[in-house]
Design a protein around this motif. Structure first.
Motif, short mmCIF file in Angstrom:
data_model
loop_
_atom_site.label_atom_id
_atom_site.label_comp_id
_atom_site.label_asym_id
_atom_site.label_seq_id
_atom_site.Cartn_x
_atom_site.Cartn_y
_atom_site.Cartn_z
N ALA A 56 0.83 -1.21 0.00
CA ALA A 56 0.00 0.00 0.00
C ALA A 56 0.87 1.26 0.00
CB ALA A 56 -0.93 0.00 1.21
N TYR A 59 2.36 1.62 -3.45
CA TYR A 59 1.35 2.02 -4.44
C TYR A 59 1.01 3.51 -4.31
CZ TYR A 59 -3.11 2.24 -6.87
OH TYR A 59 -4.14 2.59 -7.72
N ARG A 60 0.91 3.99 -3.07
CA ARG A 60 0.49 5.37 -2.84
C ARG A 60 1.62 6.38 -3.00
NH1 ARG A 60 -2.76 5.39 2.63
NH2 ARG A 60 -2.39 7.59 2.30
N LYS A 62 4.55 8.63 -4.58
CA LYS A 62 4.69 9.22 -5.89
C LYS A 62 5.96 8.78 -6.61
CE LYS A 62 1.86 13.10 -4.76
NZ LYS A 62 1.55 14.47 -4.84
N LYS A 70 9.13 6.20 3.30
CA LYS A 70 7.96 5.89 4.12
C LYS A 70 8.06 4.50 4.75
CE LYS A 70 4.76 9.01 1.87
NZ LYS A 70 3.48 9.18 1.20
#
Length: 125
Positions: A56, A59-60, A62, A70
């Motif tokens: 996740a 995917y999120r 950029k 992250k």
């Protein structure tokens, strides 16, 4: 096809990333699934949930670098939680309750070196 189960060397992985990123992604998925399936049954659900969270974040994000940062922050948050648990267990040894009077005297222990960790904030995916 037997070749998909052989580990690839770094140069081959770099070449795949540059020329066929979708093939590299499939290869990485295969390897992640092999590792999770090889784990103890009681750990598989936790590992699948963790992989879902990592996917996740990827995917999120950029950019791949943003995803890496992250995910690194997520790992540091987990390390911080582990530190808090360990500190809590150390406090219970240092300050025994009435039921735990057989704890050794801390003045006889050698001084431990504790590495301070700083906390910048909780991870938010």
């Amino acid at each position: 096809m037997n070749s998909q189960y052989k580990p690839l060397d770094f140069d081959h992985l770099v070449a795949l990333a540059q020329t066929k990123p979708q093939v590299l992604e499939r290869y990485l998925r295969l390897k992640v699934n092999q590792i999770i399936n090889a784990a103890k049954p009681e750990n598989r659900i936790h590992l699948r949930r963790l992989q879902f969270r990592i996917d996740a974040v990827r995917y999120r994000a950029k950019t791949p670098l943003a995803a890496c940062i992250k995910i690194s922050q997520m790992m540091h948050d987990e390390l911080w939680c582990l530190k808090e648990v360990l500190d809590g267990s150390r406090d219970s040894v240092n300050h025994p309750g009435p039921a735990n009077t057989s704890v050794t005297d801390n003045s006889k222990r050698s001084a431990d070196k504790v590495i301070p960790l700083s906390r910048t904030g909780r991870f938010k995916a």
